[in-house]
Write an enzyme that holds these catalytic residues in place. Structure first.
Site, short mmCIF file in Angstrom:
data_model
loop_
_atom_site.label_atom_id
_atom_site.label_comp_id
_atom_site.label_asym_id
_atom_site.label_seq_id
_atom_site.Cartn_x
_atom_site.Cartn_y
_atom_site.Cartn_z
N GLU A 1 0.88 -1.18 0.00
CA GLU A 1 0.00 0.00 0.00
C GLU A 1 0.91 1.21 0.00
O GLU A 1 1.46 1.58 1.04
CB GLU A 1 -0.90 0.00 1.24
CG GLU A 1 -1.88 -1.15 1.33
CD GLU A 1 -2.87 -1.20 0.18
OE1 GLU A 1 -2.96 -0.22 -0.60
OE2 GLU A 1 -3.55 -2.22 0.05
N CYS B 1 -2.29 8.92 2.93
CA CYS B 1 -1.96 8.54 1.54
C CYS B 1 -3.11 8.87 0.60
O CYS B 1 -2.90 9.09 -0.58
CB CYS B 1 -1.60 7.06 1.47
SG CYS B 1 -2.85 5.99 2.18
O1 LIG Z 1 -2.80 6.82 4.81
C1 LIG Z 1 -3.27 5.77 4.48
C2 LIG Z 1 -4.53 5.11 4.92
C3 LIG Z 1 -5.63 6.04 5.20
C4 LIG Z 1 -6.97 5.36 5.12
O2 LIG Z 1 -7.10 4.16 5.39
O3 LIG Z 1 -7.93 6.07 4.77
#
Ligand SMILES: O=CCCC(=O)O
Length: 517
Positions: free
Chosen positions: A264, A298
């Site tokens: 990820e 992210c």
């Molecule tokens: O920053 C990464 C994951 C954020 C999320 O799960 O919405």
């Protein structure tokens, strides 16, 4: 190195800052520890073991031993223990929220939001544990039948980032434990205590010693420890969340032994607003997405494209709403924007702002520089730039800081081309009332997840407090839908039905040749 908690814990066991290996506290073989820093003050408030390669063997052997028996538990036993863990985490919500504030810097309301989001994963994988199914296959050859079964892959290693340390530890560990795997978590050096806390709660919930081990390490120790985990022959699966740069290193380590991995990685997510969009709604979702954890997600809206006819109006709305944010330590009453978690993020944000201004961007809010007036914490006042173009650093890379740029576009064709003109493909967002266009965007935007918004929601998105307290407003992350990117944003899925648990399983095909058929 002191471990003076700046607050009182209701459950003192969560204040145990040693690693957790085989159900026991463990220190690094070297005896060394590293500081955990409060980003809101820049001060050390705890310390954890600085583990290195030589600490990996004991943890892997423990997880491997645990796997021999835990993988034989029935799916129902796993589901019941996951449910107990889920309840333990909810019961520890107040302690965990404070730990999160001091580790990440995020405001307390957001910390609670993260825990609520995190426990959607424990809850979801309670259900998933019992729903793993193989298939029966009709053979083309007479007298032959084939079936598939799914089996847990073995010991998994999770390399967890600092921005959502509880949510992402639980997203990875719940899936692994539901599948029947055991796991070693390596949290980020910034946020080791949340991982240690939830692992201690897993033990309390009834998972066997070794089912969830945690090895902590410093920034300097991270490459060595991560490499040792990725290369250990008994580690059969690696799940990583972090930057694309590091993801490529982890992927290549895994590839050496053809090890299964889930990546990820970074996003550079476009947020597109067409002239016919509901501006209140686009504004509300942008506020939630962009300023959540000071821009350090992210899935944050990295590039904001606004159609020419509404550009000036929308810029005005964003500036007006953003100037209401209250910057402060995450524990300060009413704080809605905390510090960034690491000083490295400030260096990068300053470089991006400087680059954009030199190339013609206009500063309409904030300074684009760190704010040193705030008691040693890693603060930057929310900064907004207009006239942002695609050649600027902030359009080409993840910003991961409270710095927002707005660009203008004219046509759908143009904006799709610009949105896709990146190596990344995590998530994209589009706002329009034109349903045909929404579908076209769904197909043409290159991202693993697309947020498509056409009609107003019931709640008023003008209410900033509401937005700040609703963790998931403005993004499409959820336990029940597959989460993951394409292109250089990664591979594999982390939530959703079937796909996420299967990341921790192998499929075995049995072919039967049966007499008399
Ligand atoms: O920053 C990464 C994951 C954020 C999320 O799960 O919405």
């Amino acid at each position: 190195m002191g471990s003076e908690f700046p607050f009182t814990l209701s459950d003192p066991r969560l204040g145990d800052l040693d690693c957790l290996v085989d159900g026991q506290p463990a220190t690094a073989k070297s005896g060394k520890r590293f500081h955990v820093i409060d980003p809101g003050s820049g001060k050390s408030w705890a310390s954890c073991p600085d583990c290195r390669q030589e600490d990996v063997e004991a943890a892997v052997q423990s997880s491997h031993r645990a796997f021999q028996s835990y993988s034989k538990w029935t799916p129902r036993q796993r589901a019941q223990t996951l449910l107990k863990w889920h309840e333990e985490i909810i019961a520890a919500r107040d302690d965990l929220a404070k730990i999160l504030v001091y580790e990440t810097g995020k405001p307390l309301a957001e910390a609670y939001g993260e825990i609520d989001y995190a426990t959607t994963f424990t809850w979801w994988f309670v259900g998933e544990a019992e729903r793993v199914q193989g298939a029966s296959i009709v053979s083309a050859i007479p007298g032959r039948r084939a079936v598939t079964i799914k089996q847990p892959i073995g010991v998994a290693a999770a390399l967890v980032p600092w921005n959502f340390p509880i949510a992402l530890t639980l997203r990875k560990a719940s899936a692994a434990l539901a599948a029947g795997c055991t796991m070693i978590v390596k949290p980020s050096p910034e946020t080791p205590i949340t991982a240690l806390s939830v692992a201690r709660l897993a033990l309390k919930a009834g998972f066997p010693p070794g089912a969830l081990n945690v090895l902590t390490t410093s920034l300097e120790g991270t490459p060595e420890l991560a490499e040792a985990l990725c290369l250990h022959p008994l580690v059969k699966k690696v799940t990583f969340t972090g930057s694309t740069r590091v993801g490529k290193i982890i992927s290549s380590l895994c590839a050496r032994n053809l090890k299964k991995s889930t990546m990820e990685l970074g996003g550079n997510c476009p947020f597109i607003i067409f002239e016919d969009a509901n501006l209140d709604q686009a504004l509300g979702q942008l506020m939630a997405l962009k300023w959540r954890h000071a821009g350090q997600a992210c899935v944050s809206s990295n590039r904001v494209y606004v159609q020419r006819g509404i550009y000036d109006k929308f810029v005005g709305l964003v500036v007006q709403a953003t100037s209401q944010l209250k910057m402060g330590h995450g524990m300060d009453e009413g704080a809605t924007l905390g510090p960034v978690t690491t000083p490295r993020s400030l260096d990068r944000a300053e470089e991006m702002a400087k680059d954009a201004l030199a190339k013609g961007a206009k500063l309409v809010l904030g300074t684009g520089s760190r704010d040193d007036s705030n008691s040693g914490g890693y603060f930057m006042a929310p900064t907004i730039l207009t006239n942002v173009t695609d050649d600027m650093l902030m359009s080409q890379d993840e910003i991961f800081a409270p710095l927002l740029g707005l660009s203008v576009f004219d046509s759908e064709e143009e904006v799709v081309q610009r949105a896709n003109n990146t190596a990344m493909g995590l998530t994209s967002y589009a706002f329009t009332k034109n349903v045909d266009r929404l579908w076209r965007l769904f197909e043409s935007l290159e991202a693993g997840m697309i947020g498509l918004v056409s009609k107003p929601q019931a709640a008023s998105m003008r209410n900033l407090r509401l937005i700040r307290s609703v963790q998931n407003t403005g993004n499409n992350s959820s336990a029940e839908a597959p989460f993951g990117g394409i292109k250089e944003s990664g591979s594999g899925k982390e939530s959703g039905k079937g796909v996420a648990i299967e990341e921790f399983m192998v499929t075995k095909t049995g072919t039967f040749t049966i007499e008399g058929l």
